[in-house]
Design an enzyme around this catalytic site. Sequence first.
Site, mmCIF file in Angstrom:
data_model
loop_
_atom_site.group_PDB
_atom_site.id
_atom_site.type_symbol
_atom_site.label_atom_id
_atom_site.label_comp_id
_atom_site.label_asym_id
_atom_site.label_seq_id
_atom_site.Cartn_x
_atom_site.Cartn_y
_atom_site.Cartn_z
ATOM 1 N N GLU A 1 40.520 46.163 54.539
ATOM 2 C CA GLU A 1 39.839 46.336 53.252
ATOM 3 C C GLU A 1 39.579 47.817 53.051
ATOM 4 O O GLU A 1 39.001 48.483 53.916
ATOM 5 C CB GLU A 1 38.513 45.557 53.224
ATOM 6 C CG GLU A 1 38.716 44.047 53.122
ATOM 7 C CD GLU A 1 37.411 43.251 53.025
ATOM 8 O OE1 GLU A 1 37.500 42.014 52.956
ATOM 9 O OE2 GLU A 1 36.319 43.857 53.028
ATOM 10 N N TYR B 1 35.086 35.591 50.617
ATOM 11 C CA TYR B 1 34.319 36.504 51.458
ATOM 12 C C TYR B 1 32.888 35.979 51.460
ATOM 13 O O TYR B 1 32.208 36.034 50.440
ATOM 14 C CB TYR B 1 34.411 37.907 50.837
ATOM 15 C CG TYR B 1 33.796 39.034 51.642
ATOM 16 C CD1 TYR B 1 32.595 38.901 52.318
ATOM 17 C CD2 TYR B 1 34.443 40.268 51.692
ATOM 18 C CE1 TYR B 1 32.049 39.951 53.030
ATOM 19 C CE2 TYR B 1 33.901 41.335 52.402
ATOM 20 C CZ TYR B 1 32.702 41.160 53.071
ATOM 21 O OH TYR B 1 32.165 42.206 53.759
ATOM 22 N N ASP C 1 25.740 48.169 48.387
ATOM 23 C CA ASP C 1 25.973 48.754 49.697
ATOM 24 C C ASP C 1 24.721 49.381 50.284
ATOM 25 O O ASP C 1 23.896 49.960 49.576
ATOM 26 C CB ASP C 1 27.075 49.809 49.606
ATOM 27 C CG ASP C 1 28.442 49.162 49.463
ATOM 28 O OD1 ASP C 1 28.801 48.376 50.363
ATOM 29 O OD2 ASP C 1 29.126 49.415 48.457
#
Lengths: 287, 408
Positions: free
Chosen positions: A49, A175, A60
């Site tokens: 990725e 995911y 994040d």
Amino acid sequence: MNRIDATFARQRAAGRTVLIPYVTAGDPSLAATDEILDALTRSGADIIELGVPFSDPMADGPVIQRASERALAQHVGLRDVLGLVARFRVRNPAMPIVLMGYANPVEAMGTTAFADRAREAGVDGVIIVDYPPEEAADFAVLLSARDIAPIFLIAPTTPAERMARIAELGSGYVYYVSLKGVTGAGHLDTDAVAAKLHEIRKHVALPVGVGFGIRDAASAQAIARHADAVVIGSRIIVEIETGAPADAAVRAGAWLATIRRALDTMSSKRADPVARAPTAGPGRFPT
Amino acid sequence: MQMAEPARGRELPDERGHFGPYGGVFVAETLIGALDELTAQYAHFREDPEFVAEFAYELEHYVGRPSPVYHAERWSRELGGAQIWLKREDLNHTGAHKINNCMGQALLARRLGKRRVIAETGAGQHGVATATVAARFGMECVVYMGSEDIRRQAQNVFRMNLLGARVVPVESGSKTLKDALNEAMRDWVTNVDTTFYIIGTVAGPHPYPMMVRDFQSVIGRECLTQMPKSAGRQPDYVIACVGGGSNAMGIFHPYIAYADVKLVGVEAAGEGIATGHHAASLCAGRPGVLHGNRTYLLQDADGQIIETHSVSAGLDYPGVGPEHAWLKDSGRAQYVAITDDEALAAFHACCRIEGIIPALESSHALAYATRLAPTLPREGILLVNLSGRGDKDMATVAERDAAGKAAP
């Protein structure tokens, strides 16, 4: 067959866990990322990725934020990332590459132009963190038409009926975000992940990768007991940013190799998918 | 000339939060559940007579509403054109319109059983308003604020601390409002079960743009009844400053159906649009996705969000509420930009001529009104939203004046 599907099929047949490292493109430099991709390949990555730097990476944690800021300080943008993939594809025709990032750089390029260029560069899958399925139906069609997998996230807060919808729109893998929080957070609960994966598999036929919060061999093995793939990002970026930039690829590769070994030494994990259900001591790493 | 109460013809956004191509829900999957729940609960409570009555009660007794409309007679005479009227949101408790929305969201947080609230703040006004309602209802409060803004707005940081809130400095990115918003989102995604995120403007993912608009619309609804009583009729123009755009949306929204009333949003041109140092997303940006919605953004060719500049911290934001993007494209509202220097000149004029110290944000709207008024006949009426008072801006103005940059 898309390279991602082929990879999962091959590893499943071999009873191995798919290992997916994440790095941010352009951290610490574009040239270093070229080397890092090769090092990760040599160290046992099955899929890579590749993060597209963005000025406002809301999902994040601090580690990947720093990686993004280092890349942006050198003005690395989506065009550069696609160039990086194209160069890699010349060296390596087999390794699946998944771009991961935020919607705005893609929209700034134009979604159709992006899909075309991603196809030309040899991208295999795309994860846009802030495109939930409701806002991404057209985008998913653009990608699928070019044999690029639109990959969606499932969270601990995702209800069952949404899982089915996500699986329908996505391909490649889903995911699973293993915790409520940002990337690199420290409160991974393996038992909870195992229970949730059991639920996900009732609604989702695609392979399930698990990420967010996996930081060492023990947590990777614990997750691998239940998941088809293990995704590791922040911990690799810590390797990249700790020490001389010139040796970043060596450090990243050496660290990933320890995870690969840990996964491969697990007792033959999964001839039968049912065995992946959390029946036997979920989440316990045997001492 | 004015029509009677207009029919309800303004049913935006759609059920997924879209205003035409703008708005929507662009967030990571973890937050979808919380937003769906909030959307459902808000849909219920906005029609719940008990909730509506409690909100009205708090606005009257705690916030101090209705705020008056005031005829700036001397200033209008001096300018020699249309009459300028000011909607006095500066007279609210905590000194700005922000408290209207915070009160609404705090009442909703209580209904949802959330004991912890978080907020982002730029100038500190929304942080102070959030800390205030959190104190009022005994809730834990954490406010994210860029470290650069903390330096510029020390007094508001002190106020938040007095009110029992914890102010967390944000060191990432440009260390301003947009980064504070990123950090608040990260907190929310981590503590989504216990925490209510009180967003301060008409941006963010659905239902926030709609919900904040609804809570702020009390401003425009009051004007609808006040203007005929005080000025004899509805205004020709409604003028408000636009950063994220909550005070503007609050005064615009009830007027959208009044086709004769022109709506003008005033953005921050900073040092001038041509210099690139500004915060005029609608005037100089292009559509993209940030902070949960699609809207006009200040961004570079790669789609990176660029740093903004305005003398007023509250307008220093690279995006804008999606309903403003829609009003711009549809032509229903017009958006203009005013420079730092023009805003400061209007700030000083308002102090000297009317005895009112306006916020630097609101001074942008005043500056446009002073430009427009002389071009219109004396019987024209401009209604300007004086969205906040300028006490918080003393240090900034003193600094600028000392540097000789401002008008006398």
